[in-house]
Every structure is written in structure tokens, then in C-alpha cells.
Design a protein around this motif. Structure first.
Motif, PDB file in Angstrom:
ATOM      1  N   ALA A 262       1.042  -1.232  -0.014  1.00  0.00           N
ATOM      2  CA  ALA A 262       0.221   0.337   0.251  1.00  0.00           C
ATOM      3  C   ALA A 262       0.946   1.351  -0.282  1.00  0.00           C
ATOM      4  O   ALA A 262       0.219   1.690  -1.054  1.00  0.00           O
ATOM      5  N   ALA A 263       1.636   1.166   0.768  1.00  0.00           N
ATOM      6  CA  ALA A 263       3.261   2.644   0.360  1.00  0.00           C
ATOM      7  C   ALA A 263       3.714   2.533  -0.864  1.00  0.00           C
ATOM      8  O   ALA A 263       3.837   3.499  -1.037  1.00  0.00           O
ATOM      9  N   ASP A 264       3.746   1.719  -1.302  1.00  0.00           N
ATOM     10  CA  ASP A 264       4.202   1.342  -2.600  1.00  0.00           C
ATOM     11  C   ASP A 264       4.044   2.433  -3.642  1.00  0.00           C
ATOM     12  O   ASP A 264       4.173   3.057  -4.417  1.00  0.00           O
ATOM     13  N   CYS A 265       2.500   1.576  -3.493  1.00  0.00           N
ATOM     14  CA  CYS A 265       1.093   2.117  -4.470  1.00  0.00           C
ATOM     15  C   CYS A 265       1.173   3.528  -4.168  1.00  0.00           C
ATOM     16  O   CYS A 265       0.727   4.322  -5.110  1.00  0.00           O
ATOM     17  N   ALA A 266       1.004   4.032  -2.522  1.00  0.00           N
ATOM     18  CA  ALA A 266       0.226   5.713  -1.930  1.00  0.00           C
ATOM     19  C   ALA A 266       1.714   6.495  -3.235  1.00  0.00           C
ATOM     20  O   ALA A 266       1.614   7.588  -3.419  1.00  0.00           O
ATOM     21  N   LEU A 267       2.891   6.022  -3.039  1.00  0.00           N
ATOM     22  CA  LEU A 267       3.899   7.118  -3.459  1.00  0.00           C
ATOM     23  C   LEU A 267       3.975   7.231  -4.852  1.00  0.00           C
ATOM     24  O   LEU A 267       4.155   8.050  -5.438  1.00  0.00           O
ATOM     25  N   ARG A 276       3.306   7.579   4.023  1.00  0.00           N
ATOM     26  CA  ARG A 276       4.835   7.355   5.043  1.00  0.00           C
ATOM     27  C   ARG A 276       3.808   6.588   6.264  1.00  0.00           C
ATOM     28  O   ARG A 276       3.867   5.812   6.970  1.00  0.00           O
ATOM     29  N   ASP A 277       2.552   6.786   6.527  1.00  0.00           N
ATOM     30  CA  ASP A 277       1.646   6.110   7.673  1.00  0.00           C
ATOM     31  C   ASP A 277       1.638   4.986   7.196  1.00  0.00           C
ATOM     32  O   ASP A 277       2.627   4.148   8.451  1.00  0.00           O
ATOM     33  N   TRP A 278       1.836   4.640   6.070  1.00  0.00           N
ATOM     34  CA  TRP A 278       1.754   2.753   5.693  1.00  0.00           C
ATOM     35  C   TRP A 278       2.422   2.300   5.732  1.00  0.00           C
ATOM     36  O   TRP A 278       3.168   1.180   6.812  1.00  0.00           O
ATOM     37  N   ALA A 279       3.924   3.683   5.507  1.00  0.00           N
ATOM     38  CA  ALA A 279       4.850   2.182   5.663  1.00  0.00           C
ATOM     39  C   ALA A 279       5.451   2.308   7.339  1.00  0.00           C
ATOM     40  O   ALA A 279       6.571   1.706   7.969  1.00  0.00           O
ATOM     41  N   GLU A 298      15.290  -3.833   7.669  1.00  0.00           N
ATOM     42  CA  GLU A 298      16.386  -3.675   6.717  1.00  0.00           C
ATOM     43  C   GLU A 298      15.449  -3.172   5.673  1.00  0.00           C
ATOM     44  O   GLU A 298      15.414  -1.973   4.781  1.00  0.00           O
ATOM     45  N   ALA A 299      14.462  -4.064   4.807  1.00  0.00           N
ATOM     46  CA  ALA A 299      13.503  -3.158   4.065  1.00  0.00           C
ATOM     47  C   ALA A 299      12.502  -2.387   4.084  1.00  0.00           C
ATOM     48  O   ALA A 299      12.596  -1.669   3.640  1.00  0.00           O
ATOM     49  N   ALA A 300      11.764  -2.972   5.191  1.00  0.00           N
ATOM     50  CA  ALA A 300      11.258  -2.231   5.651  1.00  0.00           C
ATOM     51  C   ALA A 300      11.567  -0.527   5.903  1.00  0.00           C
ATOM     52  O   ALA A 300      11.005   0.759   6.002  1.00  0.00           O
ATOM     53  N   ASP A 305      12.133   5.284   4.438  1.00  0.00           N
ATOM     54  CA  ASP A 305      13.733   6.296   4.451  1.00  0.00           C
ATOM     55  C   ASP A 305      13.304   6.471   3.079  1.00  0.00           C
ATOM     56  O   ASP A 305      13.028   8.513   2.764  1.00  0.00           O
ATOM     57  N   LYS A 306      12.950   6.072   2.296  1.00  0.00           N
ATOM     58  CA  LYS A 306      12.383   6.396   0.604  1.00  0.00           C
ATOM     59  C   LYS A 306      11.332   6.711   0.718  1.00  0.00           C
ATOM     60  O   LYS A 306      11.648   7.968   0.208  1.00  0.00           O
ATOM     61  N   VAL A 307      10.011   6.837   1.413  1.00  0.00           N
ATOM     62  CA  VAL A 307       9.352   7.437   1.433  1.00  0.00           C
ATOM     63  C   VAL A 307       9.290   9.435   2.311  1.00  0.00           C
ATOM     64  O   VAL A 307       8.744  10.025   2.004  1.00  0.00           O
ATOM     65  N   GLU A 308       9.769   9.519   3.735  1.00  0.00           N
ATOM     66  CA  GLU A 308       9.776  10.311   4.052  1.00  0.00           C
ATOM     67  C   GLU A 308      11.492  11.211   2.930  1.00  0.00           C
ATOM     68  O   GLU A 308      10.637  12.644   3.594  1.00  0.00           O
TER      69      GLU A 308
END
Length: 318
Positions: A262-267, A276-279, A298-300, A305-308
Motif C-alpha cells: 500500500a505504501a508503494d502504491c501510494a508513493l 508514510r503512515d503505511w510504511a 532493513e527493507a521496511a 526512508d524513501k517515503v520520508e
């Protein structure tokens, strides 16, 4: 924790003190590790080579004996056997006993490349019984070559500590089919109640989660994915998360996978705040389920970090 008898499942692990959510209860190296292509003689050679104390820990474990067993491994044992002929049958029985212990108690061992083609036996973790509403989560951490067990909820003294042997995002009938490998019919609260609303939600979850993972894999192979594709996927992922909440699967590692998607799709759509909320939720669940010393954490963390960074760029440009 202590091992003691349970009413219906032989021995089990019980809490002797209050255990807070997120506590790492077990961090255990394997007694033996085998590839999925290994056979009975391969295991027996490893068990025979164990030091006495570790061998004793192996032989103390329970085993589920099936009605019929394959015998195509016997010639390999015979070829290397040079003892009295009258003792050969007893040796074959012991080789089979070792294999049944291994098959009943083994856990998946993950490789650094993500492969799951090996299984290991971890004697402490093997004492954990199954529940379709588990209070702990298990997984092998290949960074440290240990199986870790973390508390998913606060656990009171006297409570049995149970993990799930299977992915529990299934209706009762499918869960019971998957559990036949261990030779028991689950009688946890969820299986006994078999509420029609629960069954409907679990059946829907089973379908939606499978489809979401398949669709994510397909998107990852494309160079240009339209925003409407991400938006459509996001709607399905939100539906999954809502169903998981209704089914009290808020602490499941599967939920962390869905939150990450969900975080990837939103981004990808440009909704960095939502991403960011979902990540962040995904990272928190991974830490509670697995700790902060593994590849999943680490992946999470890298995703967050990418989203922020995207959020900072969005705020700066605004």
C-alpha cells in the motif's frame, strides 16, 4: 517460560511471567539443516554426528507417525550397513523415527537470496504448539542464522505460548487441510467457533491476498505502470487491511506485507503522506514480529526512508 503438559496437545510452552508485546522469546540456532531434496539417510547421518547433549535434545521431540511410509530409502541404508543382519530392521526403525521427528518439528530456513529450499530443526521452538490465533510469531533470520520467536501480544503468566504453523489467512476448512501434515485437527477458539462471518471474511482475504501479491509481482516486471493501476491496487489493499482488522490480524506479518504494498502504491501515485503512515505501520509490525536485526526490518526501514525523502521534497516544493 517453561515446558509442561497441555490438555490436548502433549507438551507445550507456557509463560511463567508477564511477557510484553514485541519481546524476543527465543533466538535459536538449528540442530540440523537439510535441503528439501534430502532423504532419510541424509538426516540420520547428521543426527548421528551430533554431540551427545544435542542428540538427546533431538530424540526427546515428539513425532507424528503416518499410516504408511515410503521405503525407497532402505537400499541406501543397506548399502552402507556392515553390522549384524538381525540388527538391520532396528536400524531402519531408528532412521524412520529420526525422519518423523524432523518432519513433525522442522521450520523453514531462509537463505540470503530469499530461497526457502531448506528446513531446520530448532528444539526449543519445536515445543510451541499451533494456534490459528497465535500469540507469537516465528521466522528464521538468515543474517544471524537463528530462528526467532517474538510476542505478538502481551502474554499473561500461565498462558500457553503458541505460534502458527501455517499462513492463517484462510477459512477453517483450508487451515485444517494444511495442518494435516502435523496429524492433528486444530481446536483453537477460532476453529471451534467457526462463525459464518469469520469464515466469509477469511475466504475473501484468502482470495484478495493471493491476488494482491500476484498483481504486485506483475507490476514489478513493468517499466511504466499507469497511476490508475496503482490506484486500483490501493483500493484492494485497503479492503484487505480493513478485513484484517475485523479478523484481529493487526499483528500478522502478512499485514506488514500488505502495508508495504500500500505504501508503494501510494508513493507511486504521489500521496507521500499516506505512504508514510503505511510504511511506518509496516516497520512497526516487522520490528514486533522479527526484531530489528533482519532483512525484513532493513527493507521496511529503507521503504520508510524513501517515503520520508519524497515527503520532504514534496513539502519543500510546496
Amino acid at each position: 517460560m517453561e515446558v509442561r503438559k497441555t490438555p490436548n496437545a502433549g507438551l507445550g510452552m507456557f509463560a511463567t511471567a508477564h511477557i510484553p508485546r514485541g519481546t524476543r522469546l527465543i533466538c535459536e540456532s538449528p540442530l540440523v539443516v537439510l535441503s528439501e531434496l534430502a532423504d532419510l539417510p541424509d538426516l540420520y547421518r547428521l543426527v548421528e554426528a551430533l554431540p551427545a547433549e544435542r542428540a538427546a535434545a533431538f530424540w526427546e521431540l515428539a513425532a507424528y507417525r503416518r499410516k504408511a511410509e515410503e521405503v525407497d530409502w532402505i537400499p541406501a541404508i543397506r548399502a552402507s550397513y556392515d553390522g549384524p543382519s538381525e540388527d538391520f530392521e532396528a536400524l531402519c526403525d531408528r532412521v524412520l523415527d529420526a525422519w518423523l521427528i524432523y518432519e513433525t518439528n522442522r521450520f523453514t530456513v531462509r537463505s540470503s537470496n530469499g530461497a526457502r529450499n531448506k528446513m531446520g530443526l530448532f528444539p526449543k521452538a519445536a515445543r510451541l504448539n499451533h494456534s490459528c490465533r497465535p500469540n507469537v510469531f516465528h521466522r528464521h533470520n538468515h543474517y544471524i542464522n537463528r530462528l526467532t520467536i517474538h510476542a505478538l501480544t502481551d502474554i499473561d503468566p500461565g498462558t500457553e505460548i503458541c505460534t502458527s504453523y501455517i499462513d492463517i489467512v484462510h477459512p477453517t476448512q483450508e487451515r485444517r487441510r494444511l495442518l494435516r501434515h502435523w496429524g492433528f485437527k486444530c481446536t483453537c477458539d477460532l476453529c471451534r467457533s467457526r462463525n459464518s462471518a469469520n469464515e466469509h471474511r477469511r475466504g475473501k482475504l484468502e482470495t484478495l491476498v493471493s491476488r494482491a501479491k500476484r498483481d504486485a509481482a506483475e507490476r514489478s516486471q513493468k517499466t511504466n505502470v499507469p497511476q490508475w493501476d496503482h490506484a486500483n491496487a490501493l483500493g484492494k489493499l485497503e479492503e484487505i487491511l480493513e478485513l484484517m482488522t475485523e479478523e484481529e490480524l493487526d499483528e500478522a506479518d502478512t499485514r506488514a506485507e500488505i502495508l508495504a504494498l500500500a505504501a508503494d502504491c501510494a508513493l507511486a501515485i504521489g500521496w507521500a503522506g499516506m505512504a508514510r503512515d503505511w510504511a511506518l505501520q509496516a516497520l512497526e509490525i516487522e520490528e514486533r514480529c522479527l526484531g530489528s536485526d533482519g532483512q525484513e526490518w532493513e527493507a521496511a526501514k529503507a521503504r520508510l526512508d524513501k517515503v520520508e525523502r519524497a515527503l520532504e521534497a514534496e513539502t519543500g516544493s510546496g
